[in-house]
Scaffold this motif. Structure first.
Motif, short mmCIF file in Angstrom:
data_model
loop_
_atom_site.label_atom_id
_atom_site.label_comp_id
_atom_site.label_asym_id
_atom_site.label_seq_id
_atom_site.Cartn_x
_atom_site.Cartn_y
_atom_site.Cartn_z
N LEU A 66 -181.50 -1.77 65.37
CA LEU A 66 -180.04 -2.77 64.86
C LEU A 66 -180.86 -3.38 63.76
CD1 LEU A 66 -177.72 -3.88 65.81
CD2 LEU A 66 -178.79 -5.41 67.25
N ARG A 67 -181.88 -3.51 63.46
CA ARG A 67 -182.09 -3.79 62.41
C ARG A 67 -182.14 -3.16 61.44
NH1 ARG A 67 -186.78 -6.28 65.48
NH2 ARG A 67 -187.70 -5.42 64.10
N GLU A 68 -182.68 -1.89 61.39
CA GLU A 68 -182.47 -1.15 59.82
C GLU A 68 -181.10 -0.77 59.94
OE1 GLU A 68 -185.05 0.23 58.37
OE2 GLU A 68 -186.01 -1.03 59.87
N LEU A 69 -180.12 -0.32 61.16
CA LEU A 69 -178.53 0.56 60.68
C LEU A 69 -178.36 -0.99 59.76
CD1 LEU A 69 -177.63 1.47 63.79
CD2 LEU A 69 -177.54 2.20 61.75
N ILE A 70 -178.56 -2.75 60.32
CA ILE A 70 -178.00 -3.90 59.44
C ILE A 70 -178.34 -3.30 57.95
CG2 ILE A 70 -178.31 -6.18 59.32
CD1 ILE A 70 -177.62 -6.30 61.81
N LYS A 71 -179.16 -3.54 57.93
CA LYS A 71 -179.94 -3.13 56.90
C LYS A 71 -180.04 -2.03 55.52
CE LYS A 71 -184.53 -4.90 57.94
NZ LYS A 71 -186.09 -4.52 58.06
N GLN A 72 -179.35 -0.66 56.52
CA GLN A 72 -178.41 0.10 55.57
C GLN A 72 -177.36 0.55 55.07
OE1 GLN A 72 -179.32 4.17 57.96
NE2 GLN A 72 -181.50 3.77 58.16
N GLU A 73 -176.61 -0.38 56.29
CA GLU A 73 -175.42 -0.75 55.83
C GLU A 73 -175.18 -1.99 54.87
OE1 GLU A 73 -172.74 0.12 56.28
OE2 GLU A 73 -172.97 1.93 57.80
N VAL A 74 -175.71 -3.02 54.58
CA VAL A 74 -175.73 -4.37 53.82
C VAL A 74 -176.53 -3.59 52.31
CG1 VAL A 74 -176.78 -5.54 53.11
CG2 VAL A 74 -176.06 -6.33 55.08
N SER A 75 -176.98 -2.21 52.01
CA SER A 75 -176.89 -2.04 50.38
C SER A 75 -176.56 -1.28 50.26
CB SER A 75 -178.74 -1.52 51.04
OG SER A 75 -178.13 -0.18 51.53
N LEU A 118 -190.43 -17.79 64.77
CA LEU A 118 -188.86 -16.54 64.02
C LEU A 118 -190.00 -15.75 63.26
CD1 LEU A 118 -186.22 -18.88 64.59
CD2 LEU A 118 -186.70 -17.95 66.00
N ILE A 119 -188.86 -14.65 63.13
CA ILE A 119 -188.68 -13.29 61.62
C ILE A 119 -188.23 -13.67 61.23
CG2 ILE A 119 -189.86 -11.61 61.33
CD1 ILE A 119 -191.27 -11.22 63.63
N SER A 120 -188.09 -13.90 59.58
CA SER A 120 -187.30 -13.64 58.47
C SER A 120 -187.57 -13.10 57.68
CB SER A 120 -186.98 -15.12 58.40
OG SER A 120 -185.42 -15.14 57.63
N GLU A 121 -186.13 -12.23 57.14
CA GLU A 121 -186.43 -11.23 56.21
C GLU A 121 -184.72 -11.09 55.22
OE1 GLU A 121 -187.01 -6.97 58.27
OE2 GLU A 121 -187.17 -7.57 59.74
N LYS A 122 -185.01 -11.04 54.34
CA LYS A 122 -184.11 -11.41 53.31
C LYS A 122 -183.33 -9.55 53.14
CE LYS A 122 -183.17 -12.12 48.28
NZ LYS A 122 -184.38 -12.81 47.34
#
Length: 276
Positions: free
Chosen positions: A266-275, A137-141
């Motif tokens: 998808l991962r990049e969109l999630i990071k953008q929205e959360v930030s 698994l890969i995990s990114e904070k």
């Protein structure tokens, strides 16, 4: 040529290891070796050689890898992507649902189910408090925020300041969630503290806030949840009167998705929205 051979070879090239490629593709190492043998027989050249515990590509292998990568990218771009199914913790669910084109499911209470469903491919991605617990698994904070204590505005015993003594003398509402075999409270407490008087256990942060708004009990929520709903529910918040960790949110996914272009978007969109 069998497309699965392309996927296996690209994964071996990216990880430089048959073992890691097997983990990333959820295959056995003998299965990886058999696929590579079949590919070598089809192309008629040696593709790699052993180097220590890993592998090194031959010039023919490097040439083939570059073309296989382009082939995978073209195939991914040409496909009509299905909606990814993902688990999302409640605190982020309210921020992301409707803004990200994905099938959101609230994270299960038991963290073992999170990992079981990642490995079985029922879920493409998890947004939760847990970092990765497997080399597959890969995990990114992606985000961190503090937790706060909440009570109703008209609480008869708690004024503008909350002391540790007051905190432990009150009744509490707890979240029915286990992470690494610990309750949410014990998972985030920085030190061992005395036992709380928990009189109600709920599976939802939203229901906790509603109960707190209609009782004299205390709850604990993320600061963003309080900012979103606290004032409307007539709540006030306090910092914890003892050391308490911020809650860290991670994106966790299986290595098989590391080079999937749609998954990357998808991962990049999630990071953008959360930030935001």
């Amino acid at each position: 040529m069998d497309y699965n051979l392309i996927k296996v070879f690209n994964s071996v090239c990216q990880t430089k290891s048959l073992t890691k490629a097997a983990e990333a593709l959820n295959m056995t190492q003998p299965g990886i070796s058999m696929a590579l043998k079949k590919l070598r027989e089809e192309v008629g050249v040696e593709l790699y050689f052993r180097k220590g515990r890993g592998i090194e590509l031959t010039s023919d292998g490097q040439w083939l890898h570059e073309r296989f990568q382009k082939a995978e990218e073209l195939l991914a771009l040409g496909q009509s992507p299905e909606l990814f199914r993902l688990y999302c913790t409640e605190s982020l669910l309210y921020r992301l649902e409707g803004k990200i084109d994905a099938h959101f499911v609230e994270s299960p209470l038991d963290d073992q189910q999170l990992f079981d469903d990642l490995f079985s491919r029922k879920i493409a991605l998890v947004l939760d408090h847990l970092p990765r617990q497997s080399s597959a698994l890969i995990s990114e904070k992606i985000h961190s925020e503090k937790m706060v204590v909440v009570c109703r505005e008209g609480h008869p015993r708690i004024g503008d300041v909350l002391t540790e003594e007051e905190y432990f003398s009150e009744q509490h509402i707890a979240i029915k969630m286990l992470r690494q075999n610990l309750s949410a409270f014990d998972y985030l407490a920085e030190q061992t503290v005395q036992e709380r008087n928990v009189v109600t256990v709920t599976s939802s942060i939203a229901s906790m806030m509603l109960i707190v708004s209609n009782s004299d009990r205390l709850g604990s929520v993320s600061e963003s949840m309080f900012n979103r709903w606290g004032k409307a529910l007539g709540l006030k918040c306090f910092d914890f009167p003892f050391p308490f960790k911020s809650v860290n949110y991670h994106i966790t996914y299986h290595r098989r998705f590391i080079n999937d272009l749609n998954h990357q978007r998808l991962r990049e969109l999630i990071k953008q929205e959360v930030s935001l």
